[in-house]
Design a protein around this motif. Sequence first.
Motif, PDB file in Angstrom:
ATOM      1  N   ALA A   1      46.066  92.695  27.379  1.00  0.00           N
ATOM      2  CA  ALA A   1      46.264  92.913  25.941  1.00  0.00           C
ATOM      3  C   ALA A   1      46.223  91.591  25.184  1.00  0.00           C
ATOM      4  O   ALA A   1      45.650  91.496  24.090  1.00  0.00           O
ATOM      5  CB  ALA A   1      47.592  93.637  25.706  1.00  0.00           C
ATOM      6  N   GLU A   2      46.825  90.550  25.760  1.00  0.00           N
ATOM      7  CA  GLU A   2      46.782  89.233  25.131  1.00  0.00           C
ATOM      8  C   GLU A   2      45.352  88.681  25.141  1.00  0.00           C
ATOM      9  O   GLU A   2      44.892  88.103  24.145  1.00  0.00           O
ATOM     10  CB  GLU A   2      47.724  88.275  25.843  1.00  0.00           C
ATOM     11  N   GLY A   3      44.656  88.895  26.242  1.00  0.00           N
ATOM     12  CA  GLY A   3      43.260  88.472  26.310  1.00  0.00           C
ATOM     13  C   GLY A   3      42.415  89.142  25.238  1.00  0.00           C
ATOM     14  O   GLY A   3      41.531  88.513  24.644  1.00  0.00           O
ATOM     15  N   ALA A   4      42.687  90.415  24.964  1.00  0.00           N
ATOM     16  CA  ALA A   4      41.950  91.142  23.933  1.00  0.00           C
ATOM     17  C   ALA A   4      42.197  90.536  22.550  1.00  0.00           C
ATOM     18  O   ALA A   4      41.282  90.468  21.715  1.00  0.00           O
ATOM     19  CB  ALA A   4      42.346  92.614  23.952  1.00  0.00           C
ATOM     20  N   ILE A   5      43.425  90.089  22.303  1.00  0.00           N
ATOM     21  CA  ILE A   5      43.742  89.438  21.022  1.00  0.00           C
ATOM     22  C   ILE A   5      42.959  88.133  20.891  1.00  0.00           C
ATOM     23  O   ILE A   5      42.344  87.849  19.858  1.00  0.00           O
ATOM     24  CB  ILE A   5      45.255  89.185  20.913  1.00  0.00           C
ATOM     25  N   TRP A   6      42.972  87.325  21.936  1.00  0.00           N
ATOM     26  CA  TRP A   6      42.256  86.044  21.906  1.00  0.00           C
ATOM     27  C   TRP A   6      40.754  86.268  21.726  1.00  0.00           C
ATOM     28  O   TRP A   6      40.084  85.538  20.984  1.00  0.00           O
ATOM     29  CB  TRP A   6      42.530  85.255  23.179  1.00  0.00           C
ATOM     30  N   ALA A   7      40.203  87.289  22.395  1.00  0.00           N
ATOM     31  CA  ALA A   7      38.773  87.581  22.270  1.00  0.00           C
ATOM     32  C   ALA A   7      38.424  88.027  20.858  1.00  0.00           C
ATOM     33  O   ALA A   7      37.354  87.684  20.334  1.00  0.00           O
ATOM     34  CB  ALA A   7      38.372  88.649  23.280  1.00  0.00           C
ATOM     35  N   ALA A   8      39.323  88.789  20.220  1.00  0.00           N
ATOM     36  CA  ALA A   8      39.082  89.235  18.849  1.00  0.00           C
ATOM     37  C   ALA A   8      39.020  88.051  17.894  1.00  0.00           C
ATOM     38  O   ALA A   8      38.183  88.005  16.986  1.00  0.00           O
ATOM     39  CB  ALA A   8      40.177  90.213  18.419  1.00  0.00           C
ATOM     40  N   PHE A   9      39.904  87.079  18.088  1.00  0.00           N
ATOM     41  CA  PHE A   9      39.825  85.863  17.280  1.00  0.00           C
ATOM     42  C   PHE A   9      38.519  85.123  17.539  1.00  0.00           C
ATOM     43  O   PHE A   9      37.915  84.552  16.619  1.00  0.00           O
ATOM     44  CB  PHE A   9      41.011  84.946  17.584  1.00  0.00           C
ATOM     45  N   ALA A  10      38.059  85.124  18.786  1.00  0.00           N
ATOM     46  CA  ALA A  10      36.848  84.389  19.145  1.00  0.00           C
ATOM     47  C   ALA A  10      35.610  84.972  18.471  1.00  0.00           C
ATOM     48  O   ALA A  10      34.784  84.228  17.924  1.00  0.00           O
ATOM     49  CB  ALA A  10      36.666  84.377  20.660  1.00  0.00           C
ATOM     50  N   VAL A  11      35.458  86.296  18.489  1.00  0.00           N
ATOM     51  CA  VAL A  11      34.247  86.892  17.912  1.00  0.00           C
ATOM     52  C   VAL A  11      34.246  86.819  16.390  1.00  0.00           C
ATOM     53  O   VAL A  11      33.191  86.921  15.757  1.00  0.00           O
ATOM     54  CB  VAL A  11      34.064  88.356  18.358  1.00  0.00           C
ATOM     55  N   ALA A  12      35.413  86.633  15.793  1.00  0.00           N
ATOM     56  CA  ALA A  12      35.505  86.526  14.336  1.00  0.00           C
ATOM     57  C   ALA A  12      35.316  85.092  13.846  1.00  0.00           C
ATOM     58  O   ALA A  12      35.430  84.826  12.641  1.00  0.00           O
ATOM     59  CB  ALA A  12      36.851  87.068  13.853  1.00  0.00           C
ATOM     60  N   THR A  13      35.024  84.169  14.753  1.00  0.00           N
ATOM     61  CA  THR A  13      34.864  82.750  14.431  1.00  0.00           C
ATOM     62  C   THR A  13      33.416  82.332  14.666  1.00  0.00           C
ATOM     63  O   THR A  13      32.805  82.742  15.656  1.00  0.00           O
ATOM     64  CB  THR A  13      35.785  81.899  15.332  1.00  0.00           C
TER      65      THR A  13
END
Length: 283
Positions: free
Chosen positions: A252-264
Motif C-alpha cells: 500500500a505504501e509502495g502504491a502511494i509512492w508510485a502514484a507520486f512518481a507518475v504524477a511528476t
Amino acid sequence: MANILLVANLNCDRILLLDKPLKTGGRFHYQDGGQRLGGGGANTGLGLVWAGHRVALVSQVGRDKVGDWVIAEASTQGLDCRLVQRRPGNTCEMLLVMTPDGERTIIRPQRPIFELSVPPKWQQWDALYFNTSAEGAVSWAKTALDHCLVVAQLAKDDRPRPCHVLLASASDMQGRCETAFWDYGVSIAGDSLDYFVVTDGINGAKVYTQDQVQHVPAVPAKVVDTTGAGDAYAAGLIHSLCLGQTITQAMAEGAIWAAFAVATDSSIPGDALKQYLETKEST
C-alpha cells in the motif's frame, strides 16, 4: 532508520518530448528536455533518502565528464556513491522518448559487463536491493540472505534472483510463466522466497505466497510521466518492510509512492513525495 544497499543502475537520461504518440514509420517532432539523473539506483534511492534512510549505491559509470556529473548529482542529493565503480570509456546517455499521454520508450546502448567485487559485510546492512544484471549478483544475494532483507526485481530473462521478496510487473510476466505464479517465483528466487509481488498499473498489485494470493489496490493519480514508477513502488515497499510492517502494508505504501512518481515529470521522485514524507514524519 535503516542502512540500505542498492545494486542498481545510475544513468544520465536524455529526454525527447514528442508531439504525438509513436507509430511505426511515422515522422515526429521533438523538444529536447535536457539531461537528468536517472536509473533504478537514483529512482529508488532518493525516495529512501528522503524517508531518512542511509542509502548506498553499487553501480558502474564511465570515467568521463558525464560519469563525473552523474556521481556528483547523486551524491549532492544524498546517495552514498563511494561504491560506484568507474570503468574506462564513456557514460552513454539513456534516451527517454516521451509522448503527450505520458508513456515513454527507452532507448539505451548495450551495457558493458559489470562485475561485482567481494561482497560487503552484510551485518552492517538492513536491506539489500537488486535491480541489475551485474555479474556476481547471485553470489552476493546468497551470502546476504541470512543477514538482511533481500529484495530483487525480476530480470528481463529467467536468471536466478535469490531473495526474500521478488518484484515483477504484469508486463514482465507475459509469456514467461506456464505454471502458478508462486511456483515461478520460487524457480527464480529459490526457497528463501517469502513473497512474490506482481504490479499491474491502475489495477493494483497482487502478492503471492505458498498459501494465498492477496490484492492491494493502486492509488489514483494523474499520469504525467510513467518513468520510474516501478522504482518508486519498490522504494516505498522497502521503506515499509524496514519499519517492520506487513507485506500488504508495504504494498500500500509502495502504491502511494508510485502514484507520486507518475504524477511528476521526471523519473526520480518529485517534491510531492518529499512533502508527503516530511508531513508523515511530523505526525
